[in-house]
Write a protein that holds these residues in place. Sequence first.
Motif, short mmCIF file in Angstrom:
data_model
loop_
_atom_site.label_atom_id
_atom_site.label_comp_id
_atom_site.label_asym_id
_atom_site.label_seq_id
_atom_site.Cartn_x
_atom_site.Cartn_y
_atom_site.Cartn_z
N VAL A 151 0.70 -1.13 -0.01
CA VAL A 151 0.25 0.41 0.11
C VAL A 151 0.54 1.25 -0.40
O VAL A 151 0.41 2.27 -0.81
CB VAL A 151 -1.21 0.50 1.38
CG1 VAL A 151 -2.14 1.18 1.19
CG2 VAL A 151 -2.09 -1.38 1.11
N ALA A 152 2.08 1.20 1.32
CA ALA A 152 2.72 2.87 1.31
C ALA A 152 3.61 2.33 -0.60
O ALA A 152 3.23 3.72 -1.01
CB ALA A 152 4.00 2.64 1.86
N SER A 153 3.59 1.23 -1.09
CA SER A 153 4.78 1.68 -2.47
C SER A 153 3.63 2.43 -3.54
O SER A 153 4.27 3.16 -3.97
CB SER A 153 5.06 0.28 -3.03
OG SER A 153 3.93 -0.23 -3.39
N LEU A 154 2.92 2.29 -3.66
CA LEU A 154 1.21 2.75 -4.30
C LEU A 154 1.39 4.01 -3.88
O LEU A 154 1.22 5.36 -4.61
CB LEU A 154 0.35 1.96 -4.42
CG LEU A 154 0.29 0.23 -5.11
CD1 LEU A 154 -0.54 -0.19 -4.68
CD2 LEU A 154 0.25 0.49 -6.61
N GLY A 155 1.13 4.77 -2.92
CA GLY A 155 0.84 5.82 -2.28
C GLY A 155 1.96 6.57 -2.83
O GLY A 155 2.51 7.88 -3.33
#
Length: 278
Positions: free
Chosen positions: A133-137
């Motif tokens: 999730v963090a990497s997409l953000g």
Amino acid sequence: MSDMNVSFPHLGISLNINNVAFSIGDYHIYWYGIIIGIGFILAFIYAMMSLKRFKIPSEKFLDCVIVGLITAIICARLYYVFFSWDFYSSHPDKIFAIHDGGLAIYGGLIGALLGGCIVAKILKLNIPAILDVASLGFLIGQGIGRWGNFINQEAFGTETNLPWGMMSENTGGVTVHPCFLYESLWCLLGFVLLHFFSKKFQKYYGQIFLLYLVWYGFERMIVEGLRTDSLYTPFLNLRVSQILSAVVMIAGIVMLIVFRKKNNFVHTTKALKDKVKE
């Protein structure tokens, strides 16, 4: 800062920009901060909308974000100061002058991951899912945030005659590579691709994060070589971000291969057990 003329001569585009959005008395609100804030907000909204798909409880994820944001700012500054120590060793009073600029994106990413993952560990969350999730953000935030560099007329490259070459007072009156644009487009494209990959083809938690490492590492390794404002290692005349990007990309590729083989082994073993049961 006074108005600055920025142009793309070969495209017939000319703009007047000012890095101050508005002022409250003697206090200036800069476009850079506003753009970074917009990138963060959009990344956060996307993450919150994706939590159910990654089976992450929203209230605990919010704790990761809050701590990650704080550690991101701290590490972004420490990273920049460390690799600019020749200046800050002579001007220690400037170390905490963040309002004067000097935040390194790699330091921010490292800080965000460290702070967020520590909280995720404490709260017993699925860390690989958090990283996905963090990497997409990150891709959203980086794609939008780079336009703050455009407003400040920084993070540009060497001289070029390409049709999209950019010119301003800061470039010395010559057309240069708009490196901010390269990274912005690459990150936004990466977000679109990995978003759809995560919905259709993702096989295990952490896979999106590893693909992010390869995607961003590849681009940054190349574009960093064009920039004129790179941070260098203290002992060798090497660009810090270029080295780190190469390491990140290679590590991502190796781990994708390792987990692919492991994933195949798990599925093969399960298939054999099911066959035996039959």
